[in-house]
Design an enzyme around this catalytic site. Structure first.
Site, PDB file in Angstrom:
ATOM      1  N   CYS A  81      12.606 -22.814  58.097  1.00  0.00           N
ATOM      2  CA  CYS A  81      12.554 -21.416  57.649  1.00  0.00           C
ATOM      3  C   CYS A  81      11.633 -20.584  58.554  1.00  0.00           C
ATOM      4  O   CYS A  81      12.018 -20.260  59.671  1.00  0.00           O
ATOM      5  CB  CYS A  81      12.165 -21.341  56.175  1.00  0.00           C
ATOM      6  SG  CYS A  81      12.485 -19.719  55.465  1.00  0.00           S
ATOM      7  N   HIS A  99      14.717 -25.516  53.211  1.00  0.00           N
ATOM      8  CA  HIS A  99      13.466 -26.258  53.002  1.00  0.00           C
ATOM      9  C   HIS A  99      13.705 -27.692  52.548  1.00  0.00           C
ATOM     10  O   HIS A  99      13.597 -27.978  51.349  1.00  0.00           O
ATOM     11  CB  HIS A  99      12.612 -25.533  51.956  1.00  0.00           C
ATOM     12  CG  HIS A  99      12.173 -24.176  52.385  1.00  0.00           C
ATOM     13  ND1 HIS A  99      11.137 -23.974  53.264  1.00  0.00           N
ATOM     14  CD2 HIS A  99      12.651 -22.943  52.085  1.00  0.00           C
ATOM     15  CE1 HIS A  99      10.987 -22.682  53.478  1.00  0.00           C
ATOM     16  NE2 HIS A  99      11.902 -22.030  52.769  1.00  0.00           N
ATOM     17  N   GLU A 144      11.763 -30.000  52.722  1.00  0.00           N
ATOM     18  CA  GLU A 144      10.493 -30.500  52.165  1.00  0.00           C
ATOM     19  C   GLU A 144      10.384 -30.245  50.661  1.00  0.00           C
ATOM     20  O   GLU A 144       9.539 -30.835  49.999  1.00  0.00           O
ATOM     21  CB  GLU A 144       9.302 -29.882  52.917  1.00  0.00           C
ATOM     22  CG  GLU A 144       9.019 -28.401  52.647  1.00  0.00           C
ATOM     23  CD  GLU A 144       9.847 -27.416  53.477  1.00  0.00           C
ATOM     24  OE1 GLU A 144      10.866 -27.842  54.089  1.00  0.00           O
ATOM     25  OE2 GLU A 144       9.495 -26.220  53.509  1.00  0.00           O
TER      26      GLU A 144
END
Lengths: 195, 296
Positions: free
Chosen positions: A78, A175, A177
């Site tokens: 991002c 994302h 993560e």
């Protein structure tokens, strides 16, 4: 292996948790001294203008660019993708310019347009659940860039790349993560092992 | 892409707050201030009609900002824009959502309109709420808040209440992690909080959403103090645009929030900032004027 996560601002702790799940040593990077100790670097999600500005003030832009040019693998998510890119479609902001793409910031709209969806990524056998938050997409790619995934423009503008790779540089608009799906983080570690 | 697309999920709402971590969110009342904040490295701006220090000084009913002003601020910056709605005022919240505001602060700084808070689960836009302690935080999360901040005592330039709220939250979280499963229902009763969320906090040792510091932060050291106490990021209300040199102070607070463990850097950015906002001692504020006691 020591995997650095740029920790100026953003969700660097989630990336460090992904690195730990893959049994690698994670290091917060805020200074050039810390940067010098890592084998690979992750640039997290956050606000690209804030991260870029802090990186410029604290003299991190040239050292990171030099490390990437000499082959250190890097993964940006991002804001990280925006920071790696050579330009944006908007006003100028500090960028590394190592990834030959032009990004459009907030391409999908504002937070009410943020979404999650299953996304097929080249090289992965099943889709990833991808969380797009005020996400960018890629408007233009250079010749050396492989597009690993794209999404349809809701406004009818065709398919826009959201996962790209150029040599040892990996970048996503979304994302990974946040979903505990560490397959792209594994890809970064494989790139570092090859290096 | 197959039609697996979902908007407004907990993950998407909480996710934006995750991206703001380690950053500073600044109160602004117009487009010009918003640009100064963005230029200084703010991760987001909070649109409101008057900063808390002015609300405190002028009194009267404090409401949502003029939608035209909010729109001007949205158009002026590329970073996310938050805006305040009154506690319980679900129509102000819908108006702000329709403008494309990125986060709504259901805020005790404005005058509450109801003894009940907004049902935030019904919205696509995420909400941030203030909390003085763990029970209050979990009640707001139970209503659908996707981000929490300490209440502090807004508009005072005095960080003591934010410190108190953060220590209370941390202490109660530590306490929950020491309890046996049999004891958790009673803890939920004491905290007046949903049992599922109490169990989650006992398991993980942290709130299920991001927790920022807010209320009375006026200097780079205040910001670093709150970060060292375990906050995820910083809201600065009156502290910037009520100070002598807002742009310089804004930059310094941003840098102190990133390098919060580095005292030498904090010293460097704190030098020559000009005047901080004038502070107010909390015990000189009559109980009925304390904003932190609104909306429990």
């Amino acid at each position: 292996m020591r995997v650095g996560v740029l920790a100026l601002q953003g969700d660097f702790r989630e990336h460090l948790a992904a690195v730990a799940r893959l049994d690698q040593e994670g290091v917060e990077v805020r200074t050039t001294d810390e940067l010098a100790t890592v084998d690979a670097l992750i640039i997290p999600g956050g606000e690209s203008t804030t991260i870029g500005r802090l990186a410029r003030i604290y003299g991190l832009i040239d050292p990171i660019r030099e490390r990437v040019k000499s082959g250190m693998p890097v993964f940006g998510t991002c804001a990280g993708m925006i920071f790696l890119a050579s330009g944006t479609t908007g006003p100028e902001q500090p960028q590394l310019g190592v990834l030959d793409v032009i990004v459009e910031r907030n391409a999908f709209g504002r937070q009410v347009d943020s979404f999650e969806a299953d996304l097929r990524v080249e090289g992965l056998d099943t889709p990833m659940r991808a969380v797009f938050i005020r996400a960018p997409w890629i408007e233009k790619v250079g010749g050396a860039v492989d597009v690993l995934a794209g999404v349809e423009d809701p406004g009818g503008g065709g398919i826009h790349p959201v996962v790209v790779r150029q040599d040892r540089i990996l970048a996503t608009s979304f994302h990974p993560e946040l979903t505990h799906d560490d397959r792209l983080h594994s890809m970064l570690i494989e790139l570092a092992e090859e290096h | 892409m197959e039609n697996t697309t979902e908007r407004g999920t907990d993950r998407v709402k909480r996710g934006l707050a995750e991206m703001l971590k380690g950053g500073v969110i600044m109160d602004v009342v117009n487009a010009e201030q918003a640009k100064i904040a963005e230029e200084a490295g703010a991760v987001s701006v909070m649109a409101l009609e008057r900063v808390p220090a002015d609300i405190r000084a002028e009194g009267g009913v404090a409401r949502m900002a003029d939608p035209g002003k909010v729109q001007e601020i949205i158009d002026a910056v590329s970073i996310p824009v938050m805006a305040k709605a009154r506690i319980g005022h679900f129509v102000e919240a819908r108006v702000l959502e329709s403008l494309g505001v990125d986060y709504i602060d259901e805020s005790e700084v404005l005058t509450p309109v109801d003894e009940f808070h907004v049902d935030k689960r019904a919205f696509t836009v995420p909400f941030v709420n203030g909390a003085k302690d763990l029970g209050e935080a979990l009640r707001r999360i139970g209503e659908g808040a996707a981000m929490i901040r300490t209440k502090g005592e807004p508009g005072t330039g005095n960080v003591v209440e934010a410190v108190r709220h953060m220590r209370m939250m941390n202490g109660q979280i530590r306490w929950l992690t020491t309890l046996d499963p049999e004891e958790l229902m009673n803890a939920a009763k004491e905290l007046r909080a949903p049992i599922d969320l109490v169990r989650e906090v006992a398991d993980t040792g942290k709130l299920p959403v991001v927790n920022f510091a807010a209320g009375g932060i006026a200097t780079p050291s205040d910001a670093a103090l709150m970060m060292q106490l375990g906050c995820d990021g910083i809201f600065v209300g009156s502290g910037i645009f009520k100070s002598g040199d807002p742009a310089v102070r804004a930059r310094a607070i941003v840098e102190a929030t990133t390098y919060y463990q580095d005292a030498a850097k904090i010293a460097e950015v704190s030098s020559g900032l000009g005047e901080a906002m004038v502070g107010i001692n909390i015990d000189t504020i009559p109980a009925e004027e304390r904003m932190q006691d609104r909306g429990n």
